[in-house]
Design a protein around this motif. Structure first.
Motif, PDB file in Angstrom:
ATOM      1  N   GLU A  62       8.786   0.805   6.543  1.00 20.65           N
ATOM      2  CA  GLU A  62       8.241  -0.653   5.321  1.00 20.65           C
ATOM      3  C   GLU A  62       6.759  -0.649   6.284  1.00 20.65           C
ATOM      4  N   ASN A 110       8.720  -9.802  -0.423  1.00 23.64           N
ATOM      5  CA  ASN A 110       8.181 -11.013  -1.339  1.00 23.64           C
ATOM      6  C   ASN A 110      10.064 -11.577  -1.383  1.00 23.64           C
ATOM      7  N   THR A 111      10.981 -10.246  -1.140  1.00 26.87           N
ATOM      8  CA  THR A 111      11.651 -11.127  -1.172  1.00 26.87           C
ATOM      9  C   THR A 111      12.250 -11.907  -0.481  1.00 26.87           C
ATOM     10  N   ALA A 143      17.108 -17.026  -5.158  1.00 29.34           N
ATOM     11  CA  ALA A 143      18.089 -17.442  -6.938  1.00 29.34           C
ATOM     12  C   ALA A 143      17.889 -15.998  -7.600  1.00 29.34           C
ATOM     13  N   ASN A 168       1.994  -5.526  -0.387  1.00 29.94           N
ATOM     14  CA  ASN A 168       2.259  -5.825  -2.226  1.00 29.94           C
ATOM     15  C   ASN A 168       0.744  -6.018  -3.190  1.00 29.94           C
ATOM     16  N   ASP A 210      -0.034  -0.127  -3.389  1.00 30.53           N
ATOM     17  CA  ASP A 210      -0.007   1.606  -3.452  1.00 30.53           C
ATOM     18  C   ASP A 210       1.779   1.771  -4.264  1.00 30.53           C
TER      19      ASP A 210
HETATM   20  C1  LIG Z   1       7.130 -17.390  -2.920  1.00 38.01           C
HETATM   21  C2  LIG Z   1       8.235 -16.588  -4.021  1.00 38.01           C
HETATM   22  C3  LIG Z   1       9.319 -16.609  -4.198  1.00 38.01           C
HETATM   23  C4  LIG Z   1      10.348 -16.079  -5.312  1.00 38.01           C
HETATM   24  N1  LIG Z   1      11.578 -16.286  -5.546  1.00 38.01           N
HETATM   25  C5  LIG Z   1      12.565 -16.052  -6.094  1.00 38.01           C
HETATM   26  C6  LIG Z   1      13.667 -16.086  -6.632  1.00 38.01           C
HETATM   27  O1  LIG Z   1      14.098 -17.333  -6.298  1.00 38.01           O
HETATM   28  N2  LIG Z   1      14.392 -15.530  -7.717  1.00 38.01           N
HETATM   29  C7  LIG Z   1      14.125 -14.081  -7.992  1.00 38.01           C
HETATM   30  O2  LIG Z   1      14.950 -13.305  -8.003  1.00 38.01           O
HETATM   31  N3  LIG Z   1      12.776 -14.232  -7.575  1.00 38.01           N
HETATM   32  C8  LIG Z   1      11.939 -14.641  -6.815  1.00 38.01           C
HETATM   33  N4  LIG Z   1      10.143 -14.111  -6.449  1.00 38.01           N
HETATM   34  C9  LIG Z   1      10.751 -13.133  -6.740  1.00 38.01           C
HETATM   35  C10 LIG Z   1      10.540 -11.906  -6.077  1.00 38.01           C
HETATM   36  O3  LIG Z   1      10.529 -11.934  -5.224  1.00 38.01           O
HETATM   37  C11 LIG Z   1      11.066 -10.315  -6.962  1.00 38.01           C
HETATM   38  O4  LIG Z   1      11.014  -9.946  -7.568  1.00 38.01           O
HETATM   39  C12 LIG Z   1      10.889  -9.798  -5.815  1.00 38.01           C
HETATM   40  O5  LIG Z   1      11.766  -9.913  -4.648  1.00 38.01           O
HETATM   41  C13 LIG Z   1      11.134  -7.859  -5.568  1.00 38.01           C
HETATM   42  O6  LIG Z   1      11.607  -7.419  -4.876  1.00 38.01           O
HETATM   43  P1  LIG Z   1      10.928  -5.846  -4.573  1.00 38.01           P
HETATM   44  O7  LIG Z   1      11.548  -4.997  -3.491  1.00 38.01           O
HETATM   45  O8  LIG Z   1      10.422  -5.077  -5.537  1.00 38.01           O
HETATM   46  O9  LIG Z   1       9.404  -6.073  -3.943  1.00 38.01           O
HETATM   47  P2  LIG Z   1       9.342  -6.250  -2.368  1.00 38.01           P
HETATM   48  O10 LIG Z   1      10.170  -7.983  -1.651  1.00 38.01           O
HETATM   49  O11 LIG Z   1       7.758  -7.170  -2.459  1.00 38.01           O
HETATM   50  O12 LIG Z   1       9.444  -5.701  -1.215  1.00 38.01           O
HETATM   51  C14 LIG Z   1       7.992  -4.611  -1.456  1.00 38.01           C
HETATM   52  C15 LIG Z   1       8.280  -4.145  -0.469  1.00 38.01           C
HETATM   53  O13 LIG Z   1       7.019  -2.839  -0.216  1.00 38.01           O
HETATM   54  C16 LIG Z   1       6.426  -2.896   0.668  1.00 38.01           C
HETATM   55  N5  LIG Z   1       5.413  -1.472   0.744  1.00 38.01           N
HETATM   56  C17 LIG Z   1       4.218  -1.832   0.648  1.00 38.01           C
HETATM   57  N6  LIG Z   1       3.416  -0.807   0.302  1.00 38.01           N
HETATM   58  C18 LIG Z   1       3.615  -0.519   1.226  1.00 38.01           C
HETATM   59  C19 LIG Z   1       3.428   1.034   1.545  1.00 38.01           C
HETATM   60  N7  LIG Z   1       2.396   2.407   0.773  1.00 38.01           N
HETATM   61  N8  LIG Z   1       4.672   1.900   2.490  1.00 38.01           N
HETATM   62  C20 LIG Z   1       5.869   1.464   2.741  1.00 38.01           C
HETATM   63  N9  LIG Z   1       6.400   0.117   2.510  1.00 38.01           N
HETATM   64  C21 LIG Z   1       5.441  -0.413   1.419  1.00 38.01           C
HETATM   65  C22 LIG Z   1       6.188  -4.472   1.237  1.00 38.01           C
HETATM   66  O14 LIG Z   1       6.203  -4.505   2.732  1.00 38.01           O
HETATM   67  C23 LIG Z   1       7.696  -4.842   1.594  1.00 38.01           C
HETATM   68  O15 LIG Z   1       8.816  -4.605   2.030  1.00 38.01           O
HETATM   69  C24 LIG Z   1       9.691 -15.124  -5.607  1.00 38.01           C
HETATM   70  C25 LIG Z   1       8.691 -14.315  -5.306  1.00 38.01           C
HETATM   71  C26 LIG Z   1       8.037 -15.080  -4.286  1.00 38.01           C
HETATM   72  C27 LIG Z   1       6.901 -14.810  -3.955  1.00 38.01           C
END
Ligand SMILES: Cc1cc2nc3c(=O)[nH]c(=O)nc-3n(C[C@H](O)[C@H](O)[C@H](O)COP(=O)(O)OP(=O)(O)OC[C@H]3O[C@@H](n4cnc5c(N)ncnc54)[C@H](O)[C@@H]3O)c2cc1C
Length: 496
Positions: free
Chosen positions: A35, A45-46, A52, A241, A244
């Motif tokens: 992380e 973003n999660t 939801a 995000n 990378d």
């Molecule tokens: C305010 C807000 C409200 C939302 N509400 C909803 C909702 O209610 N329901 C829904 O379905 N979606 C919602 N979304 C969208 C949802 O957040 C995303 O679609 C989902 O969480 C993405 O998950 P992910 O694991 O792909 O990315 P993320 O949860 O963004 O995780 C990405 C991870 O990668 C890490 N990272 C980045 N670069 C590197 C690197 N070089 N090395 C190591 N780690 C790295 C980051 O630190 C992070 O931990 C919302 C988003 C926001 C911003």
């Protein structure tokens, strides 16, 4: 401590990454999670979400299986309706204008419920979204818009549940560890370089799962791919995000895929900070515009606020606001509908004005042509079909007639004091373009061949969302494809 090797390395610690880690562990593989963020800002973003999550269900029995805590009293006073696989397929096709990759959609929809049950079995808890997705009709709650369930404790609760599950299943999370590049050869990916505590080191592994989010927090990439003006958007979530994961994979020969000029972006408080604030979460969003109107700096309406349920318009209206002069708009409501406004309208950090007359209200709208704003409200009021009953639970067809920009549903005359107005700008949530993957979530190279040892899930996968997005699908996509990626990487690392 950063080890020298692990069988599977997961990049990121959001929902997609953590689902992938759990699934790889189920296959018996040794797994670590890298992380980039420090622990207090981790979870991507999660952690900013309300939690939801959209999935197909055939009625209350399916929901009871997922949420055994549902009480008979709750069931008696609620119409949960259904959200069938067919409805989910239709929504994906409609909002993406039939562009979404059919294989990815098939997996997303068909595996949505079983993935929810998988999470439940791992100790995750879910609850109905009474506050935001249901309205009360004759003493019964009625859910609308296909989005019925949220993670217990919202995004922070979901991340906490992931941390617990990781601990129970023996998955270490290394905070402050930024994956920088992939180590690959003709045989495929066999490690990565990681910057940790100021030093860049190699980390060997049998499989890498990229789940590092999109490029929404990188203003240079936003401008390059989304277009001019996108550098001016505010970021709703994590500052980490920056693309990378996508960059590392492209550098290693991966194929880009999907809607690289598209993103999810919403109306977001005009005075919100540059990046998300975990103390406010998603509270800067302002999603009740279907019950009012929006005016731009010229004092004009510019979008059909009632084109569809907010779940199906909110993700594309941020871009529409960004295109307005000054990149802002004011949302206007009168007393008749303020009880319908979502909880985010009542937070302390809100840009709001109130007034007892329309003349007073338009004078208070910062940076707006007040005369034209008043004329627009009056023309709108005169165009409302007051003979059609207002009903927030269905697309009620209560519309305007004869306006250049129509309002198709929930059109109410704005005539009852006190009046309220809220200033919004564009808040970007995540980007749609990303990496091409197979049905096993293996990354595909520019020649169309799966890349040995490289898997991807979550926001950085391209091909699923185009132009728009059905609310709650981001977490479902991360869960479904995270689980698939973890399962595939685990099998690759530990062949049976
Ligand atoms: C305010 C807000 C409200 C939302 N509400 C909803 C909702 O209610 N329901 C829904 O379905 N979606 C919602 N979304 C969208 C949802 O957040 C995303 O679609 C989902 O969480 C993405 O998950 P992910 O694991 O792909 O990315 P993320 O949860 O963004 O995780 C990405 C991870 O990668 C890490 N990272 C980045 N670069 C590197 C690197 N070089 N090395 C190591 N780690 C790295 C980051 O630190 C992070 O931990 C919302 C988003 C926001 C911003």
């Amino acid at each position: 401590m950063l080890p020298e090797s692990s069988e599977v390395v997961v990049v990121g610690a959001g929902n997609a990454a953590m689902c992938a880690a759990l699934a790889a562990r189920e296959r018996g593989a040794e797994v670590i999670v890298l992380e980039r963020a420090p622990e207090d800002e981790s979870g991507g973003n999660t952690r900013f979400t309300a939690g939801a999550i959209r999935f197909a269900y055939n009625g209350v029995e399916d929901l009871r299986e997922l949420m055994p805590d549902l009480t008979p009293a709750e069931i008696a006073r609620t119409d949960f309706g259904t959200y069938t696989e067919d409805q989910f397929f239709d929504d994906m096709a409609r909002v993406t204008e039939n562009r979404a990759d059919p294989d990815l959609v098939e997996l997303l929809v068909r595996r949505s419920r079983q993935t929810m049950m998988w999470l439940r079995d791992k100790g995750f808890r879910f609850v109905p979204i009474y506050g935001r997705q249901a309205f009360k009709v004759n003493d019964r709650f009625k859910f609308w818009g296909g989005l019925t369930v949220e993670a217990w404790g919202g995004g922070p609760g979901l991340i906490e549940a992931h941390r617990k599950a990781a601990k129970v299943n023996g998955v270490p999370i290394i905070y402050g560890a930024r994956a920088m590049s992939l180590l690959n050869s003709d045989d495929g990916v066999h490690g990565l370089t990681v910057r940790y505590k100021g030093k860049t080191r190699a980390l060997r592994c049998k499989a890498v799962i990229l789940a590092a989010g999109g490029f929404e927090s990188n203003p240079e990439w936003r401008t390059r791919y989304l277009g001019p003006g996108w550098d001016l958007a505010k970021v709703r979530g994590t500052r980490f995000n920056t693309g990378d994961g996508i960059r590392m994979a492209l550098d290693a020969g991966a194929s880009p895929c999907g809607n690289w000029s598209g993103c999810h972006a919403v109306g977001w408080d005009r005075n919100a900070p540059e990046f998300g604030d975990l103390a406010v979460g998603d509270g800067f969003q302002k999603h009740s515009y279907p019950f009012g109107i929006m005016l731009n700096a010229d004092g004009n309406r510019f979008v059909d606020e009632g084109a569809d349920f907010r779940n199906y318009t909110y993700a594309k209206y941020g871009a529409v606001i960004l295109r307005q002069p000054g990149q802002f708009a004011w949302q206007i409501f009168d007393k008749k509908v303020t009880h319908l406004l979502r909880d985010e309208y009542r937070i302390r950090q809100v840009t709001k004005v109130t007034a007892n007359t329309l003349e007073e209200l338009v004078a208070k709208l910062d940076d707006v042509n007040a005369d034209q704003a008043l004329a627009t409200i009056r023309a709108y009021n005169a165009a409302v079909r007051g003979d059609i009953a207002f009903n927030p639970n269905v697309k009620d067809g209560r519309r305007t007639e004869g306006l250049p920009v129509p309002k198709s549903n929930w059109a109410n005359i704005i005539d009852t004091a006190p009046f309220e107005a809220y200033a919004v700008s564009c808040g970007i949530t995540f980007t749609f373009g990303g990496l091409r993957i197979t049905n096993d979530a293996q990354v595909v190279d520019t020649d169309g061949a799966p890349m040995p040892g490289l898997y991807a899930a979550g926001e950085l996968v391209g091909g699923l969302f185009y132009f728009n997005y059905p609310g709650g699908t981001g977490l479902m996509s991360g869960s479904v494809f995270g689980r698939i990626a973890g399962d595939s990487a685990g099998r690759a690392a530990r062949p049976a």
